[in-house]
Structure formats: C-alpha cells, structure tokens
Design a protein around this motif. Structure first.
Motif: not given
Lengths: 293, 371
Positions: B244, B247, B249, B254-256, B263-264, B266, B268, B309
C-alpha cells in the motif's frame, strides 16, 4: 474399433501359458539331465556302464560305488576315499564363512552408521578387492602364509578364504545396513548402548536375510574353490575339490566311472543342501536391499 | 536462570552453515516449539541438543550444566523420533526397558517402571507385542513410553505426529499437551506444522535458513510477527500482506491500495496508528489477518479501529465454520474470513470490515515490522 471378445482373450492367454510352461519344462529337463546321468550311473555296477547306455536306469542297483568313493577309493597314493578331505573342507569352510560374515557385518555397520571422513574411499577399495582375480594373489599369499607359519594347513586355507571373502561380505552388509533406519541407532545411543551393544542388540537381530545370503554365497564359493586349495594345501589338508580331482584323474588301471560319479555328487552335496534349506531366504535377501518398504 | 539455554550455536556441515548463531532459553517446565519450513535447521538444532550432532561453535546448557561434549546418554534427555524408532526385534516391554537394561537396573525395578509408564499411557495390553503388530498411534505411545521411563530433564520430540493421519494427530496433540501439564517436564518439540506450534508451545522459535527469525510466546508470534516471513508462516489461512502507499490528508493518514478495477481503495487510519505517519508519501506492506477482515456484522464491536470499505468479491469458499471470501487488493489476492452464514456471492461487491487495530506494517525493503 472394438475390443477383442472375452473368449478370444482367454484362449490367447491359455495358449501363451502352454507355450511358456513347455519352454520352462524343456529348460528344466536340460539342466537336470547331467544330475540324472550322474545319479543313475553312480548306482550301477561298472559292467553295466561299459555296455554304453548312460541314460538307462540301473538294472542291478548297488550302493557300492558310494561306499567306495567315501572310504576306500584311491586318492593319490592313499586308499582313503574322500572322507578325510570332506572333513578338511568342513574345517576350512566353517571358520572362513563365520569370520568373513562377522567381519563383513561389522564393516557394513561402521561404513553406514559410524561414517568417518574417507569412508567412501575405504568402501571403494574393499569393493575393488571383489574384482581381484585369484591368480594374482597366489604368490604374495603363499609368501604371507609362509611368514605366518600357516603354509600347507587347513587354518591357512581358511584364512585365505576369509580374507578374500571380506570384500563381498562387506558389500552385502553395507548395502543392507544402508537401508536400516539410522534413527534406531540414535535411539539406542540415547538409551546408552555402546558401539558393540548397538551392533549385537539392534542390528544383528534384524540381519537374518542378509546373513543367509552371505553364508550361502561364501559357503558355495569356498567349498567349490579349487585353485587356492591346490596351491596352498599339502597332502593332509587338501580340500574336497582337489581330492575329487585326484580321484578322477590319478586312479591307475580301470576308470571306475560309477565311483567318480558318486564322488562328484558327494562333493556337491553340502552346497546343494545349503541351497535347498535356505534358497528361499537367498532370493528374499537379495531383494531386501533393492526394494524399500 | 533458564533451564535449557543455547548460546550462539553454530553448526556447519562441510562448508554449509546449517545453524547461524542461535540463542534460545527456556525455563523449567516450559514447552519450546521449534518451527519452520523444511531445511530450516530445526531438526539439526534438536539433534545438537540431544548430542546426536556435534556443534561447530557455541554452548548448550541443561539445568546449569554445560553438555556440549557429553554423550547423548549422559545428557539426561529422552527423544521421540519421527519414525518412532522402536527396536523391531524387541517387544514393547523390552523396548521401554532397554535403556534401563543397558544401565544395569535390576529386573524387578525395570518391570515396575515399565508397568507404571504403560499404565499412564494405557498401553498395558500391548506389552508383549512386537512393534510390527502395532498401529501408528500405538507405536507413537510406545515411543513416548520409552522416553517417559527415563524420567529425563528434557524431552525432545522430532516431528512426532507427522506420520499419523489427520484425526489421530489432533488426538495425540491433545494427549501430549495433557501429559506435559501433568508432568511439568521441559519439552523441546520440532514441527513444521504451525497449528501444532501454536497449540502446544509456551514459547515458539521460528527458524528459516538456519537463522532464528523470532522467539516469543504464541500470542507474540501471532499478533506481533517480527517480519514478513513469520507473519506469512504462522496462521492459516496466512496473513494478507498487501503493498500500500501511505498518504496524508490534513490531520489523518490514509492507506491507498489499487483494486483490479475502479478507484484505489483507501482506508483512513485511526489515531492510534501514529507510527505509520512517518512513512507518509512512501510505500509499506500492510498486514492484516483474515479474521480481522470480515463482514460488518461479524466485526469486533469492541474495537474502535474498524473501518468499512466496499470490495469486489472474486471467489467464495464456504468451510463450514467460516466462509472465506477472496478479493483483490494492491495486486495481491486477499482472504477475508466471514461468518459461516454471511450472505455473499462471487462477482458481487460487498462491504468488508477492516479491523485496523489488528493491522501490522512491514518495510518492503527489509521485510521487518515497523508498526
């Protein structure tokens, strides 16, 4: 495409069967014929053999040739029969077989369960000794026997055969013990058993088949040996094979074929008995190392 | 002071390093399991403790006594072998008594010891049989009897259950555990089966290529694996190890991770995952066990780190007690463990609950755990 009908398959199979059995019977007869000739003719008086029919059954049954071959026939210069030489052979074979088998087992045990640097080289050298022709060792062996003061004795002959056999017996036992689970040896080590205790209590009791193979092999080879016997024995320690030769080739006057036949059978009898008694184990033992489990 | 201690143990076979500096210690009455894939050196390590292999460097102490140069029979150990190694020419009773016989223990004493042990193991009716007349489980018991009768300081077990069928293996596993609880003898146990390791051990040592990867309690090994090898090796199904990117924000991290389509995905991270914040802008390996990735109803309600998710479910594997759902994240196949009656169909999308309290993170380069 259709499969052959069952009846045809059965017929073909039984025909093959018949052919196989016929061939086997022919071979069996072919191999047994010499034995038959020897046996029948050893039970006939000499006159009957002279008439020329070697294959006919005895008209006048007699055991005299056997008694003569055993105890009164002329061997070289003495009319002793084969009896004393039979005894010589026994006295030579038993210690030689026992010693070479025991040492072979010990070698096999060390070469598989107590590996040491260079063990494979030692094994290869021992293996090479199986391929040394008898003739090559005659003169050095004679010298060694002289040095040991064993020249011309039955013990000397036994020693020669024991030494010569160790290569083979080591090969047999080494291959057998190679498949023997090393964990058993380790378990015994943890139990506190010593080198010889492990050998005697764990390995030897499981070595039945290979001991039988080795004993048969050694017994037959040593009993049937002629060259060492004729080279190293003196008049009083001649083995059976050499005595048989003397009986057949040196009798003066009339050739007593019936006595010769009886003597030859007597000479072959011990190996024959060994085979009949333990032949089953022989085959089983030879296979034991080959197929695991 | 530890009861069995191994210090900087090294073992070479010719030029091959089989054990490269092993340090282990276990208290009296402990149950140490050596686990690892085949060829990792675990059996060699056991054999050096037994004295069946010499060591190149290091020291082995049993009960405060250095045993490096002692013969196996003098180390006060007993060993149960993988093949049981019962002497085929002796009866069960003779097998059990062999060690005492060698030591010269008188017959009445021997008989009594054999009697006691066979009673404990319920093999009394087998005493006159030869090993070839026994079943696998019975042989196993006799092998244990032969070890028990020595009353050793340390028991060594070399993959003792691997020759038994699956059901018997579970029974014998329980039996060994029960025996250990009642006798409280120190045990060193080698296995390649991580379930055996988890269920039996008080301490687990995970080995790979002759190097000790991690040494700890089963819970430590399972929940806090030291590196990706341990994480992957222990646990079934294995831990999901997903590459992963991290990121930042605003305040949150966050992990993406890319999915097969769309979309990837994500996630939190909760505040508790502070350590990973330092890796923002970089890549890490995100480790999550299948049981920490489940259907929303099956998720741990007590945990604050549960994040939902939606994922694409590719394969569904009902296993009776659980249902395993396979999805695809970060280029890896990812297994989620759902309740047995979770409603899920292959090819559909469903919400999965990620319990990030249970997540671990590894450095993709060194493979070591970073958080």
């Amino acid at each position: 495409m259709s499969a052959p009908s069952p009846e045809i398959a059965v017929k073909t199979r039984s025909l093959t069967r018949i052919l196989i059995y016929a061939a086997l019977i022919v071979f069996a007869v072919y191999y047994l014929l010499p034995l038959y000739v020897m046996l029948v003719n050893s039970l006939k008086p000499l006159d009957e053999i002279r008439q020329g029919d070697m294959l006919s059954l005895p008209q006048q049954f007699t055991l005299d040739p056997w008694f003569s071959a055993w105890s009164t026939a002329q061997i070289g210069v003495q009319p002793t029969g084969l009896k004393p030489y039979f005894l010589n052979s026994i006295l030579m074979v038993v210690p030689a077989v026992a010693a070479s088998t025991l040492l072979g087992a010990l070698n096999g045990y060390v070469l598989t369960k107590w590996r040491f640097p260079g063990d494979n080289l030692v094994f290869t050298l021992m293996l090479l000794s199986c391929f040394i022709p008898f003739q090559i060792v005659l003169i050095p062996m004679a010298k060694v026997l002289g040095l040991l003061n064993l020249a011309g004795t039955t013990w000397g002959l036994a020693l020669v055969h024991a030494v010569y056999g160790i290569g083979f017996t080591t090969l047999f036992f080494r291959n057998y013990y190679e498949a023997f689970p090393t964990e058993l040896v380790r378990a015994a080590m943890i139990d506190g058993a010593s080198f010889f205790q492990i050998f005697r209590r764990i390995l030897l009791p499981s070595s039945g088949p290979i001991i039988v193979v080795t004993v048969i092999w050694q017994f037959t080879n040593i009993w049937n040996d002629f060259l060492f016997g004729v080279s190293f024995a003196d008049v009083n320690s001649l083995p059976m094979t050499v005595a048989l030769n003397n009986l057949v080739s040196s009798s003066t006057g009339v050739k007593e074929y019936n006595v010769h036949f009886a003597g030859a059978i007597l000479a072959a009898l011990p190996t024959l008995i060994v085979y009949v008694v333990s032949g089953r184990y022989f085959v089983r033992g030879l296979m034991a190392g080959a197929v695991k489990g | 002071m530890p009861f069995l201690e191994i210090r900087n143990l090294e073992k070479k076979f010719g030029n091959v390093d089989v054990l490269k500096g092993i340090d282990l210690a276990i208290e009296e009455g402990g149950f140490l399991v050596l686990v690892g894939p085949s060829g990792c050196g675990k059996s060699t390590l056991l054999n050096t403790i037994a004295g069946l292999e010499t060591i190149t460097k290091g020291e082995i102490h049993i009960n405060g006594r250095k045993v490096n140069d002692l013969h196996p029979s003098e180390r006060d150990i007993a060993m149960v072998f993988q093949s049981y190694a019962l002497y085929p020419n002796m009866t069960v009773a003779q097998n059990i008594a062999f060690g005492m016989e060698i030591k010269g223990v008188p017959k009445p004493e021997r008989d009594k010891a054999v009697n006691d042990v066979s009673e404990t193991l319920q093999i009394k009716h087998l005493l006159d049989r030869k090993p070839s007349q026994l079943s696998g489980g019975q042989r196993q018991r006799v092998a244990m009897g032969r070890a028990l009768v020595r009353r050793p300081l340390v028991f060594l077990f070399d993959e003792p259950l691997s020759n038994l069928d699956a059901k018997l293996r579970v029974d014998m596993r329980t039996e060994i555990k029960r025996l250990h609880q009642s006798m409280k003898t120190t045990i060193v146990y080698v296995t390649h089966d991580q379930i055996e390791a988890m269920t039996l051990a008080s301490r687990i040592a995970v080995l790979k290529d002759g190097i000790l990867q991690q040494f700890g309690t089963p819970a430590e090994i399972y929940n806090h694996p030291a590196n990706m090898f341990v994480a992957d090796f222990m646990g079934s199904p294995a831990m999901n190890l997903i590459p992963v990117s991290v990121e930042r924000s605003g305040q949150s991290v966050r992990l993406s991770m890319p999915q097969r389509s769309g979309d990837p995905l994500t996630l939190a991270l909760p505040d508790s995952a502070g350590k990973i914040a330092g890796h923002a802008g970089g890549n890490v390996i995100f480790g999550i066990r299948p049981e920490a990735l489940t259907d929303p109803d099956g998720a741990d309600r007590g945990s604050a780190g549960v994040v939902l998710s939606e994922c694409q479910i590719e394969v569904v594997e009902p296993a009776g007690s659980d249902t395993f759902a396979v999805t695809h994240l970060g280029g890896k196949q990812v297994v989620a463990r759902l309740r047995a009656d979770a409603r899920v169909a292959a090819g559909s999308r469903m919400k999965l609950a990620f319990n990030l309290d249970k997540a671990v993170f590894f450095d993709p380069g060194t493979q070591l755990r970073i958080a």
